[in-house]
Enzyme design. Structure first.
Site, PDB file in Angstrom:
ATOM      1  N   GLU A 289      30.207  26.312  72.252  1.00  0.00           N
ATOM      2  CA  GLU A 289      30.291  27.589  71.539  1.00  0.00           C
ATOM      3  C   GLU A 289      29.073  28.478  71.753  1.00  0.00           C
ATOM      4  O   GLU A 289      29.181  29.700  71.769  1.00  0.00           O
ATOM      5  CB  GLU A 289      30.492  27.336  70.038  1.00  0.00           C
ATOM      6  CG  GLU A 289      30.806  28.612  69.271  1.00  0.00           C
ATOM      7  CD  GLU A 289      30.932  28.379  67.777  1.00  0.00           C
ATOM      8  OE1 GLU A 289      31.417  29.283  67.088  1.00  0.00           O
ATOM      9  OE2 GLU A 289      30.532  27.301  67.302  1.00  0.00           O
TER      10      GLU A 289
ATOM     11  N   ASP B 160      31.360  24.014  67.099  1.00  0.00           N
ATOM     12  CA  ASP B 160      32.469  24.709  66.454  1.00  0.00           C
ATOM     13  C   ASP B 160      33.189  23.726  65.537  1.00  0.00           C
ATOM     14  O   ASP B 160      34.084  23.001  65.956  1.00  0.00           O
ATOM     15  CB  ASP B 160      33.423  25.243  67.534  1.00  0.00           C
ATOM     16  CG  ASP B 160      34.345  26.321  66.984  1.00  0.00           C
ATOM     17  OD1 ASP B 160      34.179  26.710  65.817  1.00  0.00           O
ATOM     18  OD2 ASP B 160      35.235  26.773  67.731  1.00  0.00           O
TER      19      ASP B 160
ATOM     20  N   LYS C  25      25.318  25.005  69.594  1.00  0.00           N
ATOM     21  CA  LYS C  25      26.102  25.412  68.426  1.00  0.00           C
ATOM     22  C   LYS C  25      27.459  24.730  68.500  1.00  0.00           C
ATOM     23  O   LYS C  25      28.134  24.808  69.522  1.00  0.00           O
ATOM     24  CB  LYS C  25      26.269  26.933  68.388  1.00  0.00           C
ATOM     25  CG  LYS C  25      26.898  27.450  67.114  1.00  0.00           C
ATOM     26  CD  LYS C  25      26.995  28.970  67.120  1.00  0.00           C
ATOM     27  CE  LYS C  25      27.443  29.489  65.762  1.00  0.00           C
ATOM     28  NZ  LYS C  25      28.682  28.858  65.289  1.00  0.00           N
TER      29      LYS C  25
END
Length: 320
Positions: free
Chosen positions: A179, A33, A31
């Site tokens: 993240e 950011d 993931k």
């Protein structure tokens, strides 16, 4: 020029890892950011980027314009990805990216900032390719189509995804300072504009034992109760402000905090520098709470903080 369909981004649902016995049916991606972007490549050398809101943000990222020619003449595509700014260790840094966001109306300023704060586009899905929509294909097939494009350049890339091994993927992102992960069902279709449990996002969470130095009253039904707590850490013998938290407690916990804050009320700000917070009320810096957060800004402020629990077993440093 090919007219491409406007496609809203599919959204992930916050959650936890799928059970270990089912993880072979899921892919796990890092993931990132940054700023979500749907990428439109009409095949004529041009490029358009649209934010999650639908706004055209192309002018904010001039270094991404060469992507318009990366697929070759006549190859049209709509792709999904995340625009990030990388730190010195190659990790996405949202604070750095903020200097680039919102500059669609200031292309000259965006061009000046690009050499010092370059944007990088992480591509993770293909939605329309060679004249046909592929949102109805399973994720595994869309991913195969995306990887076949070979999109890797100085300002864009196609990060890998792993099938199964969710715990290992999540642990690797945590150790790498990323993240978190997004879990995606291999047989799931792309559902534009919808938040789906076929995509599950998991953020790596850090915690800090923070000292409460003040609070801001809530409004409406929360009048007289804390709407947010002002937090600090001792550094060099002084209390340094590290941000505020306004989520994570229930009504009973909020009422308990209100009573503790009332007893500890003082007139003088306990922080080394008065935080720029309107309507703040100050307390003796004696309450300690465990606060979860995602990352810190360069100034040391907590990002995405959430109250976890009071820590009556902990006391501020002696002499503080």
């Amino acid at each position: 020029m090919v007219t491409l369909p406007l496609i809203e981004p599919m959204l992930a649902t916050p959650g936890t890892l799928p059970p270990a016995r089912e993880q072979g049916r899921w892919a796990f991606e890092s993931k990132h950011d940054g700023q979500r972007a749907i990428v439109y490549l009409p095949g004529d050398g041009s490029l358009m980027l649209r934010a999650r809101s639908g706004a055209d943000i192309t002018a904010a990222y001039p270094e991404l314009l060469p992507l318009g020619t990366a697929l070759g003449a006549g190859v049209a595509a709509v792709l999904d990805g995340e625009i990030v700014a990388l730190d010195d260790d190659g990790r996405p840094d949202f604070e750095r990216l903020q200097a680039r966001m919102g500059l669609s109306g200031s292309p000259a300023k965006a061009a000046r900032l690009a050499p010092d704060v370059p944007a990088h586009l992480m591509l993770f899905d293909a939605l329309h390719l060679r004249g046909r929509s592929i949102v109805g294909l399973p994720y595994r097939e869309r991913r195969r189509e995306l990887e076949s494009l070979g999109l890797r350049g100085s300002h864009w890339s196609t990060p890998g995804a792993v099938t199964g091994h969710g715990e290992e993927a999540l642990r690797a992102t945590k150790e790498g300072g990323l993240e978190g992960v997004v879990c995606k069902r291999l047989d799931s279709v792309y559902t534009p504009g919808l938040r789906s449990r076929d995509w599950i996002k998991i953020r790596n969470v850090r915690t800090v034992d923070a000292i409460v130095g003040g609070w801001v009253p809530g409004r409406g039904r929360l009048s007289g109760l804390p709407g947010a707590l002002l937090l600090g850490e001792y550094e060099g013998g002084v209390l340094r402000f590290i941000g505020s938290v306004g989520t994570g407690w229930n009504d009973r916990e909020r009422a308990l905090l209100a009573e503790l804050l009332r007893v500890a009320a003082v007139d003088e700000c306990p922080f080394a520098e008065v935080p720029p917070v309107a309507g703040a009320r100050w307390v003796l810096p004696r309450l300690v709470g465990e606060v979860a957060y995602s990352t810190r800004t360069k100034a040391g402020l907590l990002r995405q903080p959430s109250w976890h629990r009071l820590r009556p077993d902990l006391a501020p440093p002696e002499g503080a």
